[in-house]
Design an enzyme around this catalytic site. Sequence first.
Site, short mmCIF file in Angstrom:
data_model
loop_
_atom_site.label_atom_id
_atom_site.label_comp_id
_atom_site.label_asym_id
_atom_site.label_seq_id
_atom_site.Cartn_x
_atom_site.Cartn_y
_atom_site.Cartn_z
N HIS A 73 94.11 36.25 19.98
CA HIS A 73 94.08 34.80 20.22
C HIS A 73 93.93 34.15 18.84
O HIS A 73 93.24 34.70 17.97
CB HIS A 73 92.86 34.35 21.01
CG HIS A 73 92.70 34.91 22.38
ND1 HIS A 73 92.11 36.12 22.63
CD2 HIS A 73 93.02 34.40 23.59
CE1 HIS A 73 92.08 36.34 23.92
NE2 HIS A 73 92.63 35.32 24.54
N ASP A 106 90.46 34.15 17.56
CA ASP A 106 89.84 35.46 17.22
C ASP A 106 89.97 35.71 15.72
O ASP A 106 89.07 36.28 15.11
CB ASP A 106 90.56 36.65 17.88
CG ASP A 106 90.66 36.54 19.37
OD1 ASP A 106 89.81 35.89 19.98
OD2 ASP A 106 91.62 37.14 19.93
C1 XUL Z 1 90.72 37.27 30.36
C2 XUL Z 1 91.87 37.94 29.73
C3 XUL Z 1 92.35 37.36 28.45
C4 XUL Z 1 93.83 37.40 28.27
C5 XUL Z 1 94.31 36.72 27.02
O1 XUL Z 1 90.31 37.82 31.54
O2 XUL Z 1 92.36 38.91 30.24
O3 XUL Z 1 91.72 38.04 27.41
O4 XUL Z 1 94.31 38.70 28.27
O5 XUL Z 1 93.88 35.42 26.93
#
Ligand code: XUL
Length: 436
Positions: free
Chosen positions: A101, A104
């Site tokens: 992300h 992150d």
């Molecule tokens: C949350 C989840 C996230 C997504 C990416 O449950 O799975 O980490 O994979 O935003």
Amino acid sequence: MTEYFPEVKQVKYEGPDSKNPLAFKHYNPAEKVMGKTMADHLRFAVCYWHTMKGLGSDQFGMDTIVRSYNKAADPMQRAEQTLQAAFEFFTKLGVQFWCFHDRDIAPEADNLAETNKRLDKIVALAKKMQDQTGLKLLWGTTNAFSHPRFMAGAGTNPDPHVFAYAASQIKKAMEITHELGGAGYVFWGGREGYDTLLNTDLKRELDHMALLLQRAVDHKKKIGFGGQLYIEPKPKEPTKHQYDFDAGNCFAFLQKYNLVEHFKLNIEANHATLAAHTFQHELAFCVANGILGSVDANRGDLLLGWDTDQFPTDLYDTSMAMYTILKGGGFTTGGLNFDAHVRRQSIDNVDLFYAHIGSMDAFARGLKIAARLIEEKVLDKAVQERYAGWDQPLGRDIESGKMDFAGLEQYILENGEPLLRSGRQELLENILNEYI
Ligand code: XUL
Ligand code: CO
């Protein structure tokens, strides 16, 4: 350069007889299965948020894990050291891909312009490290759910100001994903859902969610990003009801808003079980509808009703998942991203290695088991026999649309009761055990 994981040098394949806990027993990247290397079939990715940033905290307690790359007082210095540690980890483990992300990899600053500058700095460094190591980005995404501004959702927020903020973040996250050559971009609907219908305009929120995705499709074209867009279903958590509930729900949504040609799904095992489906069910639904894109590999706990995000080690799960994925033609842009975190008590660096090694081996075994099931047509034969009637005149006439209700009634009047036949579930389960 500082070594952040001195405990481990390089994880290697040593074969099934090895007793070395830091070696692969089954994942042999160059070994061919059904004409393709294991590495190309499985396309393993490490996720940045859990593996690099997860420090063991939960709703009841603070961090339990200390990482040496996370100690600098300056947040940007911490971000750079974390990135260096990440590429050291990816390389030592021997995966080909990573996922992140935006938030992150670089900490948010006081305003969007400054935040984006920070991102650019880290992305330039990441690009250099990708070039040096050969690592690739499986997908990028934005975190539009942690900051308080998103407490009532991003694209589905009642306030258009927040919609604009989410769009701005996604715009940048798509651009940096493109910059890093990402094979895909994920939309997981963080807080796109509701906690109570008492204050929610459900129809309007769904329309807005679609608008945000439509603008993302436009932007993808505008910047020439060739990666695949994915939606990641999840039925609940953090909101009581998430709009992207499951694969079936996402497929209907994509069709209604004419988005189906632009998106595939990223199926997460623990999200499937939260929706009261099996992991395999969600994969099979996607394969049946041509929308399987990628996988977030993890598992839940039978006795806990939330997203425990454990590392996947269940051979039945990995075998049946790989069976369905292979039957669907295998991954193209997608792969297996370990959206999983070590337990709160697994506080050592080496636990991160054990977790990934075990799961990579579990999927490697799953791949080999699935390949044998396919090559020996074990389940195909049973399914084919079960549906054999549809290759006979009656079945063919129904499937081709030749038979109307009157014709079908005439058939029953002439032929009477159908013959009952066993589904042979127990036999098939026993046969499956022979392969696992
Ligand atoms: C949350 C989840 C996230 C997504 C990416 O449950 O799975 O980490 O994979 O935003
Ligand atoms: Co996920």
